[in-house]
Design a protein around this motif. Structure first.
Motif, short mmCIF file in Angstrom:
data_model
loop_
_atom_site.label_atom_id
_atom_site.label_comp_id
_atom_site.label_asym_id
_atom_site.label_seq_id
_atom_site.Cartn_x
_atom_site.Cartn_y
_atom_site.Cartn_z
N PRO A 269 5.94 14.60 -1.34
CA PRO A 269 6.79 15.10 -0.26
C PRO A 269 6.02 15.33 1.04
CG PRO A 269 6.41 16.79 -1.93
CD PRO A 269 5.90 15.51 -2.49
N ASN A 270 4.72 15.52 0.95
CA ASN A 270 3.88 15.70 2.12
C ASN A 270 2.52 15.09 1.81
OD1 ASN A 270 2.11 16.70 4.12
ND2 ASN A 270 3.35 18.55 4.41
N GLN A 271 2.07 14.15 2.66
CA GLN A 271 0.81 13.47 2.38
C GLN A 271 -0.37 14.43 2.34
OE1 GLN A 271 0.82 10.31 1.48
NE2 GLN A 271 -1.39 10.27 1.10
N ALA A 272 -0.21 15.61 2.99
CA ALA A 272 -1.27 16.61 2.98
C ALA A 272 -1.57 17.10 1.57
CB ALA A 272 -0.89 17.79 3.86
N LEU A 273 -0.60 16.95 0.65
CA LEU A 273 -0.81 17.38 -0.73
C LEU A 273 -1.95 16.61 -1.39
CD1 LEU A 273 2.92 17.61 -1.82
CD2 LEU A 273 1.34 19.53 -1.65
N VAL A 274 -2.18 15.39 -0.92
CA VAL A 274 -3.22 14.55 -1.51
C VAL A 274 -4.60 15.18 -1.35
CG1 VAL A 274 -4.40 12.32 -1.33
CG2 VAL A 274 -1.90 12.43 -1.25
N TYR A 275 -4.82 15.87 -0.24
CA TYR A 275 -6.13 16.47 -0.02
C TYR A 275 -6.08 18.00 -0.05
CZ TYR A 275 -4.31 16.23 4.80
OH TYR A 275 -3.52 16.31 5.93
N ALA A 276 -5.10 18.55 -0.76
CA ALA A 276 -4.99 20.01 -0.85
C ALA A 276 -6.22 20.63 -1.49
CB ALA A 276 -3.73 20.39 -1.63
N THR A 277 -6.85 19.91 -2.41
CA THR A 277 -8.05 20.47 -3.05
C THR A 277 -9.17 20.71 -2.04
OG1 THR A 277 -9.55 20.19 -4.92
CG2 THR A 277 -9.10 18.24 -3.62
N LEU A 278 -9.14 19.97 -0.92
CA LEU A 278 -10.16 20.17 0.10
C LEU A 278 -10.01 21.52 0.80
CD1 LEU A 278 -10.34 16.65 1.77
CD2 LEU A 278 -11.89 17.65 0.09
N ILE A 279 -8.81 22.09 0.76
CA ILE A 279 -8.62 23.39 1.39
C ILE A 279 -9.50 24.42 0.72
CG2 ILE A 279 -6.95 25.24 1.82
CD1 ILE A 279 -4.79 23.02 2.02
N ALA A 280 -9.46 24.47 -0.62
CA ALA A 280 -10.30 25.41 -1.35
C ALA A 280 -11.78 25.11 -1.10
CB ALA A 280 -9.97 25.36 -2.83
N GLU A 281 -12.12 23.83 -1.07
CA GLU A 281 -13.52 23.44 -0.82
C GLU A 281 -13.98 23.96 0.53
OE1 GLU A 281 -16.49 20.98 1.18
OE2 GLU A 281 -14.35 20.77 1.54
N ASN B 234 -3.81 7.46 -16.14
CA ASN B 234 -4.98 8.09 -15.52
C ASN B 234 -4.80 8.34 -14.03
OD1 ASN B 234 -6.16 7.87 -18.07
ND2 ASN B 234 -8.17 7.40 -17.21
N MET B 235 -3.67 7.90 -13.47
CA MET B 235 -3.33 8.35 -12.13
C MET B 235 -2.79 9.77 -12.24
SD MET B 235 -0.71 6.76 -9.27
CE MET B 235 0.65 7.90 -9.00
N LEU B 236 -3.30 10.70 -11.43
CA LEU B 236 -2.85 12.09 -11.49
C LEU B 236 -1.48 12.19 -10.82
CD1 LEU B 236 -6.22 13.93 -10.75
CD2 LEU B 236 -5.34 13.00 -12.90
N MET B 237 -0.47 12.61 -11.61
CA MET B 237 0.92 12.40 -11.19
C MET B 237 1.74 13.66 -10.95
SD MET B 237 2.22 9.11 -13.38
CE MET B 237 1.12 7.85 -13.97
N ARG B 238 1.10 14.71 -10.47
CA ARG B 238 1.91 15.89 -10.18
C ARG B 238 2.81 15.66 -8.96
NH1 ARG B 238 -0.10 22.06 -8.73
NH2 ARG B 238 2.00 22.97 -8.60
N TRP B 239 2.26 15.11 -7.89
CA TRP B 239 3.01 14.97 -6.66
C TRP B 239 3.51 13.55 -6.42
CZ3 TRP B 239 4.31 19.55 -5.10
CH2 TRP B 239 3.44 20.64 -5.28
N SER B 240 2.89 12.60 -7.06
CA SER B 240 3.30 11.21 -6.92
C SER B 240 3.31 10.58 -8.31
CB SER B 240 2.32 10.47 -6.00
OG SER B 240 2.70 9.11 -5.84
N GLN B 241 4.41 9.90 -8.67
CA GLN B 241 4.54 9.34 -10.02
C GLN B 241 4.79 7.83 -9.95
OE1 GLN B 241 7.02 11.90 -9.11
NE2 GLN B 241 5.38 13.39 -9.44
N ILE B 242 4.33 7.16 -11.01
CA ILE B 242 4.61 5.73 -11.15
C ILE B 242 5.01 5.47 -12.60
CG2 ILE B 242 2.16 5.23 -11.58
CD1 ILE B 242 2.67 2.49 -10.22
N ASN C 158 0.85 -1.19 0.00
CA ASN C 158 0.00 0.00 0.00
C ASN C 158 0.89 1.24 0.00
OD1 ASN C 158 -1.77 2.15 0.53
ND2 ASN C 158 -3.10 0.89 1.79
N CYS C 159 0.83 1.99 -1.08
CA CYS C 159 1.69 3.18 -1.24
C CYS C 159 0.96 4.48 -0.95
CB CYS C 159 2.27 3.20 -2.65
SG CYS C 159 3.30 1.78 -3.05
N GLY C 160 -0.18 4.38 -0.28
CA GLY C 160 -0.89 5.60 0.11
C GLY C 160 -1.97 5.99 -0.88
N LEU C 161 -2.61 7.10 -0.61
CA LEU C 161 -3.74 7.56 -1.41
C LEU C 161 -3.29 8.32 -2.64
CD1 LEU C 161 -5.94 8.80 1.57
CD2 LEU C 161 -6.50 6.87 0.08
N ASN C 162 -4.00 8.10 -3.73
CA ASN C 162 -3.77 8.88 -4.95
C ASN C 162 -5.10 9.08 -5.67
OD1 ASN C 162 -0.78 9.44 -5.58
ND2 ASN C 162 -0.75 7.31 -4.90
#
Length: 706
Positions: free
Chosen positions: A314-326, A296-304, A244-248
């Motif tokens: 670099p920071n798992q918080a980046l995964v839910y950064a869009t929620l900040i604006a929400e 189709n995986m969005l790869m700005r902050w995490s790439q495969i 498990n490599c985390g959320l994407n």
């Protein structure tokens, strides 16, 4: 009330009538009454406006950010009023069935796109979008899901290479696709670490297999997934080589855009009846072994890569950064919905007379002390909203130009957004309930407009649920910042005030020795800073003994003091919002300096009401005496009474027209009773026998009796 004022109201009512009568619907009509007391509400509203202590037009221009946008909003209102597709038949949508509401809101989306692209002025485009979203909450949420959530996810999480290679952004902007945002799950809401949906990398086919393994992993409350969305961004646990490599985030097609049929493996449904926003198809999504390309995986902050080598963000918080604006959107959303309710409730309360002296019910202390903090809050939120979006705009710029500084501020703006959403929506819920009560029994009539607003509010705030997790995130950040300050380390953004932590800790006794002394915004700001730090120190002392005994022990103590944790989040948030407001007022442009007294008064009203809520904590800390606590309440009640004199002009300055409010009891001219009766008699099935008369009523009445 002077007779000339009543006569003037009678003339105004006569001029607004068509001929000698006003249609009551279904062939019913009634004469405009010659009795002055029936025209009293209009006279009262006229007098309220005449006595304004500030320039309402200037305030409206200030709230809109200038004359150009103010004029653009007026044109937008005209467009809606004159367009039969955008306008609700009969003036409101209260009597629409759920299928009718869904079809209407989608028709509004299609018409919006046509008109929006015909408007070449960006300011006019923005005004049209904002105004139509206020008029139709279901339309607004459809657009919000497609633009703010779906489009922003592509914008924030897709790599530049992906944006160049695909037509994703173009298709979204052209409405060639309709998107939704699949994050929350049935069993976990927005608790991201608990999400169960998976995306497993298949090396043999260079693809991901997306799967919803359990019932609780079903994506839930997903706007537009029920019927309309063709695509979604889908948040899943990423499994690569069994790890498990985390959320994407992943781009997933849902429906064929020509037929609306779901693609193989995709199951979507409607979640059914809701409290409000009936025109929005909130739904659920289950994916069963759905295969999508690796790209189709969005790869700005995490790439495969092709071999399955994955780099984590670099920071798992980046995964839910869009929620900040929400979450930041809840500030303006609260202003919109609570502002509509307050406009209706305050106009009704000034037009309605009752009691032994037949006085305006707004003059009762129970009314003005309950409603004025809400009115004041609308101004606080209006100014704060600008500051928060300026902060977010700066963050977006840093994300492109300075990743290190972006990550440095990311935790702070996440704290701000989470705390603001929790505190403001809790506060907004209370204000809406005050508005409903202020309407008396009419507050339960759909045609008053209040129940619809409360229903829309319930769906609007669903994403945060009870908001406790958000408040706890903010509290953890504040505790960490207080510890940093105690160690002499710097803090940023909302926590920058902690650089003066020594002076804050020394502020042990409130100096206010009279009710007048409480009318001091800097004092109230220092008060909230002091309460925040002292409560943080108290919580920290309780956690310290178990800090080295394992996470289970820490969580147990944390849970035992959860109410204090929530209050810590609230205090920090209120301090920050108040600091943004006072900064905005102090930096008013020269053309708006005449507004400073009334803006200062609304800020004081809001801050004093917030302080009254925390009197128990002030007394616990020994910060105030019983006499000072009494003076604080006297100051709050007194300034509410003063602000009551400007209540109608204050709400007028937001410029909400009658057709947007959809409430005969909130009419601009105060002609509430005629308009209310008109609305009720025009409603479906007001007249005639019930359609169940012959099957249920007549058999009951004519039955053979023993």
């Amino acid at each position: 009330m002077s007779n000339p004022a009543v006569r003037l109201a009678s003339i105004a009512l006569h001029l607004q009538s068509t001929g000698a009568s006003r249609s009551g619907g279904a062939g019913h009509s009634f004469e405009v009454s010659p009795r002055p007391e029936l025209n009293q509400p209009m006279a009262d509203i006229l007098r309220e406006r005449k006595n304004a202590s500030f320039d309402v037009n200037l305030m409206q221009t200030y709230l809109n950010g200038g004359k150009e946008y103010t004029q653009a909003k007026e044109i937008a209102y005209q467009i809606i009023r004159r367009d039969p597709i955008l306008l609700f038949d009969g003036g409101n949508d209260y009597d629409l069935t759920r299928p009718e509401a869904r079809e209407k809101s989608m028709a509004q989306v299609r018409r919006f796109v046509e008109i929006y692209h015909s408007l070449k002025n960006p300011i006019q485009q923005k005004a049209f979008e904002v105004v139509l979203s206020s008029y139709s909450e279901s339309f607004g949420m459809r657009l919000y899901v497609h633009h703010m959530l779906f489009r922003n996810s592509i914008k924030m999480f897709a790599s530049e290479e992906q944006k160049k290679k695909t037509t994703w952004v173009k298709d979204i902007d052209d409405f060639s696709v309709l998107g939704c945002f699949a994050m929350t799950e049935l069993g976990h809401s927005s608790s991201l670490r608990d999400l169960e949906a998976t995306a497993t990398f298949d090396h043999a086919t260079d693809s991901f297999i997306l799967h919803s393994p359990t019932l609780t992993s079903t994506k839930w409350w997903i706007g537009m997934s029920g019927q309309a969305a063709t695509h979604t961004v889908f948040l899943a646990q990423t499994i690569v080589k069994g790890k498990n490599c985390g959320l994407n985030w992943f781009m997933v097609p849902l429906r064929d855009r020509h037929t609306g049929r779901l693609f193989p493996g995709v199951t979507c449904g409607d979640i059914g009846a809701k409290a409000g926003r009936h025109g929005l198809d909130n739904g659920w999504i289950q994916l069963t072994q759905v295969r999508i390309p690796r790209e189709n995986m969005l790869m700005r902050w995490s790439q495969i890569d092709r071999e399955g080598n994955i780099s984590e963000p670099p920071n798992q918080a980046l995964v839910y950064a869009t929620l900040i604006a929400e979450r930041l959107c809840t500030v303006d959303g609260t202003n919109n919905l609570c502002g509509q309710a307050l406009t209706i409730a305050t106009r009704y309360s000034c037009a309605r007379r009752q009691g032994t002296s037949n006085q305006q019910i707004m003059d009762y202390q129970t009314h003005y002390v309950n409603l004025m903090p809400g009115v004041a809050g609308m101004y606080v939120l209006s100014l704060v909203d600008r500051c928060l979006w300026a902060y977010w705009d700066r963050m977006e710029e840093l994300s492109r130009t300075n990743t290190e500084e972006y990550l440095q501020y990311l935790n702070d703006i996440h704290c701000v957004a989470a705390g603001a959403k929790a505190s403001i929506t809790w506060w907004g819920s209370e204000i809406l309930e005050r508005c409903r009560r202020a309407m008396g029994g009419h507050g339960f009539s759909a045609y008053s407009g209040i129940p619809s607003i409360i229903g829309d509010w319930g769906v609007f705030t669903t994403g945060g649920g009870d908001n406790f997790p958000l408040a706890q995130q903010t509290a953890r950040y504040v505790l960490n910042c207080v510890n940093r300050s105690m160690q002499g380390k710097p803090n940023f953004g909302s926590a920058e005030y902690l650089k003066d932590i020594k002076a804050i800790l020394e502020f042990n006794v409130c100096p206010a020795d009279s009710s007048a002394a409480w009318l001091d915004l800097p004092l109230l700001q220092r008060l909230f800073a002091s309460l925040t730090v002292k409560l943080a120190m108290r919580i920290g002392q309780r956690l310290a003994p178990v800090a080295k005994k394992g996470q289970d022990k820490v969580e147990a103590v944390w849970n035992e003091h959860q109410l204090d944790v929530l209050r810590l989040s609230h205090l920090h948030t209120i301090h920050y919002l108040l600091s943004l407001f006072t900064s905005s007022v102090s930096s008013l442009g020269s053309e708006y300096t005449s507004l400073k007294p009334i803006l200062t008064k609304v800020g004081l009203t809001w801050a004093l009401d917030m302080a009254v809520r925390d009197l128990d904590l002030m007394l616990e800390e020994g910060f105030v005496t019983a006499a000072q606590a009494q003076n604080l309440r006297v100051a709050r009640n007194g300034i509410c009474k003063e602000l009551r004199n400007d209540v109608i002009p204050l709400m007028d300055a937001f410029g909400r027209p009658d057709f947007l409010l959809k409430s005969p009891l909130g009419r601009y001219d105060g002609d509430i009773y005629n308009a209310y009766f008109d609305t009720v008699t025009r409603a479906p099935n007001c007249y005639g026998p019930a359609n169940y008369w012959s099957t249920e009523v007549e058999p009951l009445l004519t039955r053979v009796r023993p």
